[in-house]
Design a protein around this motif. Sequence first.
Motif, PDB file in Angstrom:
ATOM      1  N   ARG A   9       0.821  -1.212   0.000  1.00  0.00           N
ATOM      2  CA  ARG A   9       0.000   0.000   0.000  1.00  0.00           C
ATOM      3  C   ARG A   9       0.853   1.260   0.000  1.00  0.00           C
ATOM      4  NH1 ARG A   9      -4.628  -1.977   4.252  1.00  0.00           N
ATOM      5  NH2 ARG A   9      -5.663  -3.376   2.799  1.00  0.00           N
ATOM      6  N   LEU A  13       1.066   4.115  -2.869  1.00  0.00           N
ATOM      7  CA  LEU A  13       0.878   5.527  -2.530  1.00  0.00           C
ATOM      8  C   LEU A  13       2.001   6.366  -3.126  1.00  0.00           C
ATOM      9  CD1 LEU A  13      -0.470   7.859  -0.903  1.00  0.00           C
ATOM     10  CD2 LEU A  13       1.092   7.244   0.954  1.00  0.00           C
ATOM     11  N   GLU A  24      -4.344   9.600 -10.199  1.00  0.00           N
ATOM     12  CA  GLU A  24      -5.482   9.495  -9.296  1.00  0.00           C
ATOM     13  C   GLU A  24      -6.774   9.930  -9.979  1.00  0.00           C
ATOM     14  OE1 GLU A  24      -4.601   8.148  -6.362  1.00  0.00           O
ATOM     15  OE2 GLU A  24      -6.705   7.959  -5.885  1.00  0.00           O
TER      16      GLU A  24
END
Length: 143
Positions: A9, A13, A24
């Motif tokens: 994760r 990120l 995004e």
Amino acid sequence: MAWPRLRDRMDRLFQTVFADPWREFAYPGTEPGWTPDVDVKETDRAIEVRAEIPGMDPAEIQINARGDLLTISGEKREERKEEKEDYYFSEIRYGAFQRAVQLPESADTERISADYDQGVLRITVPKKEGAAPRRIAVKGKEA
């Protein structure tokens, strides 16, 4: 164990924010690329790089050496033959990847070799002649 998931994760990120901050806002369903895990080991004679890249055709893996940078890249394509199957979850990553490893001055990039077996890419970068480390004895002062 929760640590590998946390690491994945965090990797995602940082890839999203620093590699392509606009991803995004990309079209829904598009996933960011992934980064293979790599081990780099140095011996007296060579630098050995191992990368986990399961499910790849070796012909689709590119290895480039420029200056002191070794780059591994390719694209793992998803093969879906079923129609309208829903997944509960999917952890297998697909997409383009690139991983770079900085090489020491002693690396002989003209003699790099690579092999791929059971999902593991092994790259051997021999060291230049005369690049083996010289051991120096440390003398103590007697009292």
